[in-house]
Design a protein around this motif. Sequence first.
Motif, PDB file in Angstrom:
ATOM      1  N   PHE A   5       1.075  -1.351   0.252  1.00  0.00           N
ATOM      2  CA  PHE A   5       0.189   0.001  -0.086  1.00  0.00           C
ATOM      3  C   PHE A   5       0.843   0.981   0.037  1.00  0.00           C
ATOM      4  N   PHE A   6       1.951   0.808   0.713  1.00  0.00           N
ATOM      5  CA  PHE A   6       2.682   2.275   0.666  1.00  0.00           C
ATOM      6  C   PHE A   6       3.200   2.292  -0.371  1.00  0.00           C
ATOM      7  N   LEU A   7       4.094   1.938  -1.348  1.00  0.00           N
ATOM      8  CA  LEU A   7       4.244   1.907  -2.867  1.00  0.00           C
ATOM      9  C   LEU A   7       2.691   2.353  -3.522  1.00  0.00           C
ATOM     10  N   MET A   8       1.849   1.684  -3.680  1.00  0.00           N
ATOM     11  CA  MET A   8       0.393   2.559  -3.914  1.00  0.00           C
ATOM     12  C   MET A   8       0.085   3.111  -4.246  1.00  0.00           C
ATOM     13  N   SER A   9       0.361   4.109  -2.415  1.00  0.00           N
ATOM     14  CA  SER A   9       0.170   5.555  -1.958  1.00  0.00           C
ATOM     15  C   SER A   9       1.170   6.085  -3.483  1.00  0.00           C
ATOM     16  N   ILE A  10       2.820   5.739  -3.321  1.00  0.00           N
ATOM     17  CA  ILE A  10       3.729   6.618  -3.896  1.00  0.00           C
ATOM     18  C   ILE A  10       3.137   6.981  -5.277  1.00  0.00           C
ATOM     19  N   LEU A  11       3.167   5.500  -5.749  1.00  0.00           N
ATOM     20  CA  LEU A  11       2.427   5.308  -7.335  1.00  0.00           C
ATOM     21  C   LEU A  11       1.475   6.332  -7.806  1.00  0.00           C
ATOM     22  N   TYR A  12       0.572   6.128  -6.580  1.00  0.00           N
ATOM     23  CA  TYR A  12      -0.827   7.278  -6.610  1.00  0.00           C
ATOM     24  C   TYR A  12      -0.195   8.675  -6.483  1.00  0.00           C
ATOM     25  N   GLY A  13       0.097   9.006  -6.030  1.00  0.00           N
ATOM     26  CA  GLY A  13       1.082  10.050  -5.211  1.00  0.00           C
ATOM     27  C   GLY A  13       1.318  11.157  -7.369  1.00  0.00           C
ATOM     28  N   ILE A  14       2.881   9.743  -7.890  1.00  0.00           N
ATOM     29  CA  ILE A  14       3.025  10.338  -8.687  1.00  0.00           C
ATOM     30  C   ILE A  14       2.110  10.732 -10.355  1.00  0.00           C
ATOM     31  N   VAL A  15       1.383   9.930  -9.736  1.00  0.00           N
ATOM     32  CA  VAL A  15       0.236   9.461 -11.065  1.00  0.00           C
ATOM     33  C   VAL A  15      -1.080  11.321 -10.975  1.00  0.00           C
ATOM     34  N   LYS A  16      -1.218  11.080  -9.404  1.00  0.00           N
ATOM     35  CA  LYS A  16      -1.279  12.555 -10.193  1.00  0.00           C
ATOM     36  C   LYS A  16      -0.887  13.845  -9.856  1.00  0.00           C
ATOM     37  N   PHE A  17       0.926  13.562  -9.245  1.00  0.00           N
ATOM     38  CA  PHE A  17       1.326  14.637 -10.003  1.00  0.00           C
ATOM     39  C   PHE A  17       1.324  15.184 -11.346  1.00  0.00           C
ATOM     40  N   LEU A  18       1.308  13.900 -12.213  1.00  0.00           N
ATOM     41  CA  LEU A  18       1.452  13.816 -13.169  1.00  0.00           C
ATOM     42  C   LEU A  18       0.549  14.373 -14.475  1.00  0.00           C
ATOM     43  N   HIS A  19      -0.579  14.254 -14.095  1.00  0.00           N
ATOM     44  CA  HIS A  19      -2.145  14.513 -14.707  1.00  0.00           C
ATOM     45  C   HIS A  19      -2.047  13.496 -14.718  1.00  0.00           C
ATOM     46  N   ILE A  20      -1.693  12.059 -15.137  1.00  0.00           N
ATOM     47  CA  ILE A  20      -2.333  11.175 -16.113  1.00  0.00           C
ATOM     48  C   ILE A  20      -2.724   9.902 -15.128  1.00  0.00           C
ATOM     49  N   ASP A  21      -4.178  10.920 -14.501  1.00  0.00           N
ATOM     50  CA  ASP A  21      -4.876   9.560 -13.524  1.00  0.00           C
ATOM     51  C   ASP A  21      -5.430   8.924 -14.077  1.00  0.00           C
ATOM     52  N   PHE A  22      -4.998   7.633 -14.480  1.00  0.00           N
ATOM     53  CA  PHE A  22      -5.535   6.088 -15.304  1.00  0.00           C
ATOM     54  C   PHE A  22      -5.937   5.446 -14.259  1.00  0.00           C
ATOM     55  N   VAL A  23      -5.631   5.149 -12.633  1.00  0.00           N
ATOM     56  CA  VAL A  23      -6.416   4.630 -11.539  1.00  0.00           C
ATOM     57  C   VAL A  23      -7.802   4.635 -11.651  1.00  0.00           C
ATOM     58  N   PRO A  24      -9.023   5.743 -11.802  1.00  0.00           N
ATOM     59  CA  PRO A  24     -10.127   4.908 -11.607  1.00  0.00           C
ATOM     60  C   PRO A  24     -11.005   3.948 -13.103  1.00  0.00           C
ATOM     61  N   PHE A  25      -9.759   4.725 -13.637  1.00  0.00           N
ATOM     62  CA  PHE A  25      -9.983   4.281 -15.341  1.00  0.00           C
ATOM     63  C   PHE A  25     -11.405   2.553 -15.480  1.00  0.00           C
ATOM     64  N   THR A  26     -12.394   2.251 -15.889  1.00  0.00           N
ATOM     65  CA  THR A  26     -12.859   1.189 -15.789  1.00  0.00           C
ATOM     66  C   THR A  26     -13.300   1.074 -17.485  1.00  0.00           C
ATOM     67  N   PHE A  27     -14.016  -0.440 -17.566  1.00  0.00           N
ATOM     68  CA  PHE A  27     -13.872  -0.998 -19.305  1.00  0.00           C
ATOM     69  C   PHE A  27     -15.000  -1.832 -19.190  1.00  0.00           C
ATOM     70  N   HIS A  28     -16.076  -1.270 -19.295  1.00  0.00           N
ATOM     71  CA  HIS A  28     -17.368  -2.056 -18.928  1.00  0.00           C
ATOM     72  C   HIS A  28     -17.672  -3.127 -16.733  1.00  0.00           C
TER      73      HIS A  28
END
Lengths: 359, 368
Positions: A5-28
């Motif tokens: 979860f620590f690495l996950m939160s770091i990844l989430y922070g990077i993603v947010k910082f770079l404005h490429i937030d793909f995490v909430p993306f869902t397909f069907h």
Amino acid sequence: MNLFFFLMSILYGIVKFLHIDFVPFTFHGIPVGLWIAYLIVGVVEVVLVFALSMLAVIIIIYVFRKYMADVQNRIGPNRVGIWGTLQLIADVFKLIQKQDIIPTSADRTAYRVAPYIVFTPVILGFILIPFGNVSILNLMVVNFNYTILFLIAFMTIAPVGEIIGGLASHNKFSLYGALRSAAQDMGFEVPMLISLIGVIILAGSYSANDIVTAQRFIPFIIPEILGFIVFFLAMIGRQSIPPFDLPESGSELVSGFSTEYSGMRYGIFYMGNFGFMALAAFVVAVVYLGGWEGPVFPGTIWLIVKGAVFIFIFLLTWISLGRVRIDQLLQMGWKYLLPLSIINLLISAGLALYLGGVF
Amino acid sequence: MEDRVIEINFGPQHPSTHGVLRIKVKLDGEIIVDAQPVIGYLHRNAEKLAEMGSYPKGMIYIDRLDYVAALNMELGYVLAVENLMDVQVPERAQWIRMLMVELNREASHLIWLGTHGLDMGMLTPFFYCFRERERILRIFDEITGSRLLYNYFAIGGVYSDITPKAIEMIKAWTDDFGSKLEEIQSILGKSYIYVSRTKGVGVLTAEDILSYGVTGPMQRASGIKRDVRKNSPYLYYDRINFDVPSRTEGDVYARFLVRIEEMRQSIRIVKQVLDKLPQGDFYNKKYSKPMLVRLKTTGESYVPTESPKGEFGIHLIGDGSSIPYRVRIRSPSFANLSSIPTMLKGYKIADLTAAVSSIDPVFGEVDR
């Protein structure tokens, strides 16, 4: 908090910082973005653990060579890199360049697979070692309720690779090495597991993390001294290092199960052995010496110090002792270690019954 | 029963066969059913080559028999030739010979001790033994000019005198070596693993010893107290004090103890020789080098000597020409090796390496 979860939160922070937030993306309705995030974190974790265990192997082999040379009036590696630190890297390059020789009468698939069966469980084992707590961050790749069982299971797989390699080589010396490996594992595995049950009873949990926290006042080496002796001897035996290096036994069976192996396949066996040494030292430190529990210094340093002590004991036995005979080894396993471990089990059951609250 | 037996070739290329020994071992599981030594992989025709040149020229082949104790080999040849031709040797040369031979015995036993440890799975004593042997080789280098094959003993004396510097080196070595030997012995002898692996292993009874013609430390470990240096003294062994160590068990451990004790006795001998070393010539001036080549003689001679491996001697027959008619080498390792089948039957594979290394075979001497 878990490392995952620590690495996950770091990844989430990077993603947010770079404005490429793909995490909430869902397909069907399928959370594809989250899966991708899991995958990235998983790969990062694997790379981390692999790098860590390889680093441990490199350091142990270097220290072993230098220490052994010092004991034996030699200088040891001193050419490649500063004080010969890069010798192992050079050795690996040399081994990779070598011709890949497989005996014509060997079972090719099994022959190729065997080194990895020895090597992979060692890396997997490092996943389950609790490396300590940094404030709320738990330095453990995966943490669930049965870590110690899985740890032992991984350590049990490695000798299977030795047996497969020995049988697949189609060589009489290899055959003998494989048979000895099987006999030796049977002799040591049962006492090892039974002595471990004592610890599990006292800690009341199968989780390595809980076993460590149960030792915050008294390390298990004090109430479980018999179990410690059995477990430690079994750990030396399971690594097949002298005095219990019977599967390999350089002077009798040429090189035992690895007689036909050359080049990097042999190198993988070799690194697997040293990786197993690091793993065994850490497991003994976690189970009997309180792992990362210790005053003043951060937990990780305590664990590394405790593990290093055991590694040095392993190396010292390697350097100073001769090889036992197969019948003496089996006698030791079945006649002495097994009864000792059962006595230890009874003692720890009594302790758990009357002093259960202490741990 | 028969189909359960696996036949394995130990050697000629195997990490623990001491050169090119091949043992055909029949195994039932881990137990040795039958073991037959196969030799001849290092045959160099030394006897016939020595019969092709004049008497002093034979020396270089004799040197290469037991290459870790080359001086002991040379001594056997030199004594045989001198006995055949009634050559008088100056007293100083004889004492120097004794000194060198005992030093070389130490060097040979140190190699045995190191490789024996290696065969038992111990790497460390090997390096300690070679460190000590290196000091002896330095002494030899100072005296003879070479480290392994010396060609130092000449008919009628030795080729060069012993220098004061060499005497200093030997004195320093004798003062030091006892404690070092103690240290090396403690690594093996105080290790429970080593003792339990060697006690009662590879037993040879006194009858076996006599029937196979086994000599040397192996013989003395089985209860037959026979040392050529004591029983039929050559050189000046009758003028100095030393004990002949012996045991009665006849197993690998007894051989280990006997050899270690022999090394202690060798230190004693070296010390006494240094005290008694007289001044004088180191060779007989009557026999100059050109003259040696033309020596002619008839008759037979055999002088047994105690080499590190056992009784070593050369049976020389001269037919009146300047080259020997026959040079028959009695090599101890060859006879000792023949006891392998008796020594190994019924023991485990791991005992094979222990027992074979306790013979201390050197293949230059076995195959000749």
